[in-house]
Write a protein that holds these residues in place. Structure first.
Motif, PDB file in Angstrom:
ATOM      1  N   TYR A  16      -6.156  29.783  -5.524  1.00 36.25           N
ATOM      2  CA  TYR A  16      -6.148  28.984  -6.752  1.00 36.25           C
ATOM      3  C   TYR A  16      -6.878  29.720  -7.878  1.00 36.25           C
ATOM      4  O   TYR A  16      -6.399  29.764  -9.018  1.00 36.25           O
ATOM      5  CB  TYR A  16      -6.803  27.629  -6.486  1.00 36.25           C
ATOM      6  N   GLU A  17      -8.042  30.300  -7.551  1.00 36.37           N
ATOM      7  CA  GLU A  17      -8.802  31.026  -8.569  1.00 36.37           C
ATOM      8  C   GLU A  17      -8.030  32.245  -9.054  1.00 36.37           C
ATOM      9  O   GLU A  17      -8.014  32.548 -10.254  1.00 36.37           O
ATOM     10  CB  GLU A  17     -10.166  31.441  -8.006  1.00 36.37           C
ATOM     11  N   LEU A  18      -7.372  32.960  -8.101  1.00 38.13           N
ATOM     12  CA  LEU A  18      -6.586  34.126  -8.494  1.00 38.13           C
ATOM     13  C   LEU A  18      -5.404  33.715  -9.365  1.00 38.13           C
ATOM     14  O   LEU A  18      -5.096  34.370 -10.369  1.00 38.13           O
ATOM     15  CB  LEU A  18      -6.089  34.857  -7.246  1.00 38.13           C
ATOM     16  N   ASN A  19      -4.760  32.623  -8.995  1.00 35.98           N
ATOM     17  CA  ASN A  19      -3.621  32.149  -9.783  1.00 35.98           C
ATOM     18  C   ASN A  19      -4.065  31.728 -11.188  1.00 35.98           C
ATOM     19  O   ASN A  19      -3.384  32.005 -12.181  1.00 35.98           O
ATOM     20  CB  ASN A  19      -2.967  30.969  -9.060  1.00 35.98           C
ATOM     21  N   ALA A  20      -5.220  31.065 -11.246  1.00 35.72           N
ATOM     22  CA  ALA A  20      -5.735  30.659 -12.561  1.00 35.72           C
ATOM     23  C   ALA A  20      -6.075  31.880 -13.421  1.00 35.72           C
ATOM     24  O   ALA A  20      -5.793  31.910 -14.625  1.00 35.72           O
ATOM     25  CB  ALA A  20      -6.971  29.774 -12.374  1.00 35.72           C
ATOM     26  N   LYS A  21      -6.652  32.904 -12.777  1.00 35.84           N
ATOM     27  CA  LYS A  21      -6.994  34.124 -13.516  1.00 35.84           C
ATOM     28  C   LYS A  21      -5.744  34.841 -14.004  1.00 35.84           C
ATOM     29  O   LYS A  21      -5.685  35.306 -15.153  1.00 35.84           O
ATOM     30  CB  LYS A  21      -7.808  35.055 -12.613  1.00 35.84           C
ATOM     31  N   LEU A  22      -4.721  34.912 -13.125  1.00 34.50           N
ATOM     32  CA  LEU A  22      -3.475  35.563 -13.529  1.00 34.50           C
ATOM     33  C   LEU A  22      -2.793  34.803 -14.664  1.00 34.50           C
ATOM     34  O   LEU A  22      -2.253  35.420 -15.597  1.00 34.50           O
ATOM     35  CB  LEU A  22      -2.532  35.661 -12.321  1.00 34.50           C
ATOM     36  N   ASN A  23      -2.816  33.468 -14.585  1.00 36.59           N
ATOM     37  CA  ASN A  23      -2.227  32.672 -15.663  1.00 36.59           C
ATOM     38  C   ASN A  23      -2.968  32.882 -16.975  1.00 36.59           C
ATOM     39  O   ASN A  23      -2.350  32.960 -18.050  1.00 36.59           O
ATOM     40  CB  ASN A  23      -2.231  31.190 -15.286  1.00 36.59           C
ATOM     41  N   GLU A  24      -4.289  32.979 -16.870  1.00 38.65           N
ATOM     42  CA  GLU A  24      -5.087  33.210 -18.080  1.00 38.65           C
ATOM     43  C   GLU A  24      -4.771  34.568 -18.686  1.00 38.65           C
ATOM     44  O   GLU A  24      -4.600  34.691 -19.915  1.00 38.65           O
ATOM     45  CB  GLU A  24      -6.571  33.120 -17.724  1.00 38.65           C
ATOM     46  N   GLU A  25      -4.678  35.611 -17.820  1.00 36.24           N
ATOM     47  CA  GLU A  25      -4.345  36.934 -18.327  1.00 36.24           C
ATOM     48  C   GLU A  25      -2.923  36.959 -18.895  1.00 36.24           C
ATOM     49  O   GLU A  25      -2.667  37.596 -19.926  1.00 36.24           O
ATOM     50  CB  GLU A  25      -4.483  37.966 -17.211  1.00 36.24           C
TER      51      GLU A  25
END
Length: 393
Positions: free
Chosen positions: A143-152
């Motif tokens: 979830y954290e990785l997905n949120a970071k990728l979405n933010e980037e």
């Protein structure tokens, strides 16, 4: 609220077991719980005589062992040892192993089977808890990785949208400015040829300033259009084999028509510089560098355009004996950073845009672009284009 003595004892045991190897820790846990069950069953035997609940005590010990150790081995081993302890120490005849009495074999086997089942169930529950914790951790990391990728992704998309809007605005403004500026320059040229303007030195100077500024703005507009097209990838690179000497000569003629009062010398080596390039773009680079030298160096007599070969590069240099360039400009060019149009006030107006265009064009040709100050004084702008070696058949 004061802690219970058993709580202190348990925490002390945990602190001690944390520093032990896994096998030694599990052996110590099994031994301590079996000894505790033996001790407590002994107390029950003293108070109840022949009737005691030692099998339940040892079953509890087996369950705790299964919970606190790794795998099934220690729980099963504890179940077998518990069956032996109960028969030997807490069933008549005491301190003797016997299965001759009625019900003893069934009771012992039942107790051992129940202990093994409890051990298996406890170990399974513990394994499921570990797997659930691992899945929860993996889900959280995902979830954290997905949120970071979405933010980037959103940041990249926002930056791309900004660049698109910026490019569209630049193109629109440039197209809208080019027509009236060309008209102003043409009108100024007509006025300069009239006798009334030529009769007044003041008026002729003002009209000449108007034409010079209009031509400067036209060049700036052309540079803005070129740099936006190159960065957006909409300007196709139609390379063809050309003589660099011819392209440089064409650029020199353009500069001499625009600035007839500035003598510019052309120095060429004996090498024939024949290479693949987009001639119009390379001409624009040379024109920009010569115009920068004329407008910003303060030198009117020593501007030189040099062409030579250096290893596998066809090199073009523009030199002057003027005031040179600032360290900020030199560093920005060396690092390949975009140059802003605020280098040193009005005296450098358009210099940043012109050099940015040069950088973009030379980078699109897989070449190098450099700038610095000569030891004898003045600025040196240099760019190189790769030359392909002719291979023998």
């Amino acid at each position: 609220m004061p802690r219970h003595p058993f709580s202190k004892l348990y925490r002390g045991y945990q602190d001690l077991a944390r520093f032990l190897p896994p096998v030694l820790r599990d052996l110590l846990t099994t031994s301590v719980l079996l000894l505790a069950a033996y001790w407590f069953s002994g107390l029950l035997l003293q108070h109840t005589g022949e009737e005691n609940n030692s099998d339940l005590v040892f079953t509890l010990a087996v369950m705790l062992i299964s919970l606190l150790t790794d795998g099934y081995f220690y729980g099963v081993a504890a179940a077998l040892l518990s069956g032996f302890f109960i028969n030997y120490f807490f069933m008549y005849p005491y301190h003797a192993f016997s299965l001759s009495y009625a019900g003893y074999p069934v009771a012992m086997l039942s107790m051992m089977a129940m202990s093994v089942m409890v051990c298996a169930l406890t170990s399974r529950v513990k394994l499921q808890a570990v797997e659930a914790a691992k899945r929860e951790k993996d889900a959280k990391e995902l979830y954290e990785l997905n949120a970071k990728l979405n933010e980037e992704k959103n940041a990249i998309q926002l930056q791309a949208d900004r660049e698109t809007i910026r490019g569209n605005i630049l193109r629109a403004v440039s197209h809208d400015l080019r027509t009236p500026l060309t008209a102003i320059s043409g009108a100024a040229s007509v006025l300069l040829s009239s006798e009334e303007i030529a009769a007044s030195e003041k008026n002729a100077s003002l009209v000449q300033d108007i034409k010079s500024d209009a031509d400067s703005l036209i060049a700036m507009v052309e540079n803005l259009l070129s740099i936006t097209k190159i960065r957006d990838g909409v300007m196709p690179m139609k390379k063809q084999e050309e003589l660099l000497e011819e392209v440089a000569g064409d650029a020199l003629l353009t500069i001499r028509r625009r600035f007839p009062d500035y003598p510019i010398s052309l120095e060429m080596s004996d090498d024939i510089l024949f290479l693949a390039m987009e001639p119009m773009l390379i001409k624009q680079v040379i024109v920009n560098l010569l115009e920068n030298a004329i407008r910003h160096s303060g030198d009117r007599e020593h501007i030189r355009l040099c062409l030579f070969r250096q290893e596998d590069w066809a090199v073009v240099e523009v030199r002057d004996h003027g005031k040179g360039i600032s360290p900020e400009v030199s560093q920005a060019v060396q690092l390949g950073r975009p140059l802003e149009d605020n280098l040193s006030g009005d005296s450098s107006r358009g210099m940043g845009i012109g050099l940015s265009v040069c950088q973009s064009i030379i980078r699109a040709h897989s070449g190098f672009f450099a700038a610095g100050n000569a030891p004898e004084g003045g600025a040196v702008f240099r760019f190189g284009l790769p030359m392909e070696e002719e291979k023998d058949e």
